[in-house]
Design an enzyme around this catalytic site. Structure first.
Site, short mmCIF file in Angstrom:
data_model
loop_
_atom_site.label_atom_id
_atom_site.label_comp_id
_atom_site.label_asym_id
_atom_site.label_seq_id
_atom_site.Cartn_x
_atom_site.Cartn_y
_atom_site.Cartn_z
N HIS A 1 6.38 -4.71 12.66
CA HIS A 1 5.66 -3.61 11.71
C HIS A 1 5.14 -2.83 13.70
O HIS A 1 4.24 -2.59 13.72
CB HIS A 1 3.95 -4.29 11.33
CG HIS A 1 3.87 -2.51 10.71
ND1 HIS A 1 2.64 -1.82 11.00
CD2 HIS A 1 4.23 -1.49 9.57
CE1 HIS A 1 2.46 -0.36 10.43
NE2 HIS A 1 3.38 -0.59 9.46
N HIS B 1 -7.08 -1.45 6.04
CA HIS B 1 -5.83 -0.39 6.78
C HIS B 1 -7.09 1.06 6.10
O HIS B 1 -8.06 1.39 5.40
CB HIS B 1 -4.76 -0.83 5.99
CG HIS B 1 -4.26 0.02 6.59
ND1 HIS B 1 -4.24 0.03 8.47
CD2 HIS B 1 -2.62 0.92 6.63
CE1 HIS B 1 -2.22 0.82 8.43
NE2 HIS B 1 -2.23 1.24 6.91
N ASP C 1 6.06 4.40 5.13
CA ASP C 1 7.12 3.19 5.33
C ASP C 1 7.26 1.85 4.87
O ASP C 1 7.51 1.64 5.38
CB ASP C 1 6.86 3.78 6.97
CG ASP C 1 5.34 2.86 7.47
OD1 ASP C 1 3.95 3.16 6.35
OD2 ASP C 1 4.71 1.89 8.13
N HIS D 1 1.06 -0.75 -0.52
CA HIS D 1 0.05 0.37 -0.12
C HIS D 1 1.39 0.94 -0.12
O HIS D 1 2.07 1.19 0.30
CB HIS D 1 -0.86 0.17 0.94
CG HIS D 1 -0.52 0.07 2.47
ND1 HIS D 1 0.27 -0.97 2.87
CD2 HIS D 1 -0.44 0.87 3.30
CE1 HIS D 1 0.38 -0.49 4.02
NE2 HIS D 1 0.36 0.55 4.40
ZN LIG Z 1 3.13 1.08 8.07
ZN LIG Z 2 -0.13 1.77 6.19
#
Ligand SMILES: [Zn+2]
Ligand SMILES: [Zn+2]
Length: 321
Positions: free
Chosen positions: A271, A143, A66, A62
């Site tokens: 993460h 998300h 990051d 996505h």
């Molecule tokens: Zn992330």
């Molecule tokens: Zn994200």
């Protein structure tokens, strides 16, 4: 063949406590398939001895920084290193628009063909890539922006013929080829020998499931049964469950419960929120629910060993000193 996940970045959002943003390399012998490419990915590759030339394909989950801000460096360094093989990057449709101007003034500036494969993150679970070693697919996650996870399934390799069978039946080269593909043997007198009597049991085909940034999605347990490696984000612990839900993330306890429902070989965490300097609380929370959990650490190599059908799966890990 080696089936190894090398972790290059485990941080969420901010680089913190010496941890870099998300980046994972699944390595099959001389090929690395890169999953997400956070800032500093090429620094981590250099730290942990991944040759950029080994990168076979890149998959971006996505468009949060990051997970893809490392791409320009990884792409342009390959040009400096003299890559000529085409490089494909699979990701959300807008990725090409964002990336191409950064890495090329004209299409001809790179000495290799850069292909962007546009994938709709919201589509159903499906296959998006295959070569002679693996099938790779995506599936939708939940998300704050359209996000997909990825799955990898190793392809079956040729069967091993029992040496005594070659002698006993005087097998020709053609017969050996067809038996290695799984076919049965018909002899000149018309008699028939089942393939299993001529070969060793096949190797298990190994699997990896990557659930990057997402609220917990219990229905994934219906899509994936007994993956060997499940890498699931564990941005928070239960103490911050509300924050996890608000920001579209999961807790260590949730990831562990999902791993239990999937009967994953190993759950690998990752993460991490920058609020965790020490990751022990994340690991302990996951372990209390799913004992087959490994803490995802940068430089860690997590392997599924090659075993045959009928033997239990076997795992091994080596951590960075
Ligand atoms: Zn992330
Ligand atoms: Zn994200």
């Amino acid at each position: 063949m080696e089936f190894e996940l090398l972790i290059l970045g485990t941080s969420s959002a901010l680089p913190a406590h010496g941890r870099f943003p998300s980046c994972y390399a699944l390595q099959l012998e001389d090929r690395s398939y890169l999953f997400d490419c956070g800032e500093g990915a090429q620094i981590r590759m250099s730290d942990f001895g991944v040759s950029p030339q080994r990168i076979h394909q890149i998959f971006i989950s996505h468009l949060h920084g990051d997970h893809f801000f490392g791409l320009p460096g990884v792409i342009t360094s390959q040009a400096l290193l003299g890559r000529t093989a085409p490089l494909s990057i699979f990701g959300p449709p807008e990725l090409e628009k964002l990336m191409r101007p950064l890495v090329t003034q004209k299409d001809t500036d790179l000495p290799f063909e850069l292909r962007f494969e546009s994938i709709d993150p919201l589509g159903d679970k499906r296959l998006i890539f295959e070569d002679d070693r693996v099938e790779i697919g995506c599936f939708p996650l939940q998300h704050r922006v359209p996000t997909m996870g990825f799955w990898v399934k190793e392809k079956a390799v040729a069967l091993n013929i029992l040496p005594e069978a070659i002698q006993k039946y005087g097998l020709s080269v053609e017969q050996i080829k067809s038996i290695k593909k799984g076919e049965d043997l018909t002899l000149a007198d018309g008699s028939w020998i089942a393939n299993q009597k001529l070969t060793l049991p096949p190797f298990r085909t190994r699997t990896f499931v990557y659930c990057t940034d997402t609220r917990i999605q219990w229905e994934l347990a219906e899509l994936f049964h007994q993956p060997d490696l499940l890498l699931h984000e564990t941005t928070f612990t239960e103490e911050f469950a509300q924050r996890a839900n608000e920001t579209g993330h999961a807790t260590a306890a949730q990831a562990a419960e999902l791993a239990k429902r999937m009967q994953a070989g190993k759950l690998i965490t990752g993460h991490y929120s920058s609020r965790f300097r020490d990751l022990q609380p994340v690991l302990e929370e996951a372990l209390s629910i799913y004992p087959d959990t490994w803490l995802g650490e940068e430089g860690g190599r997590y392997r599924v060993l090659r075993t045959r059908v009928g033997e239990p799966p076997a795992f091994e890990r080596t951590l960075s000193p």
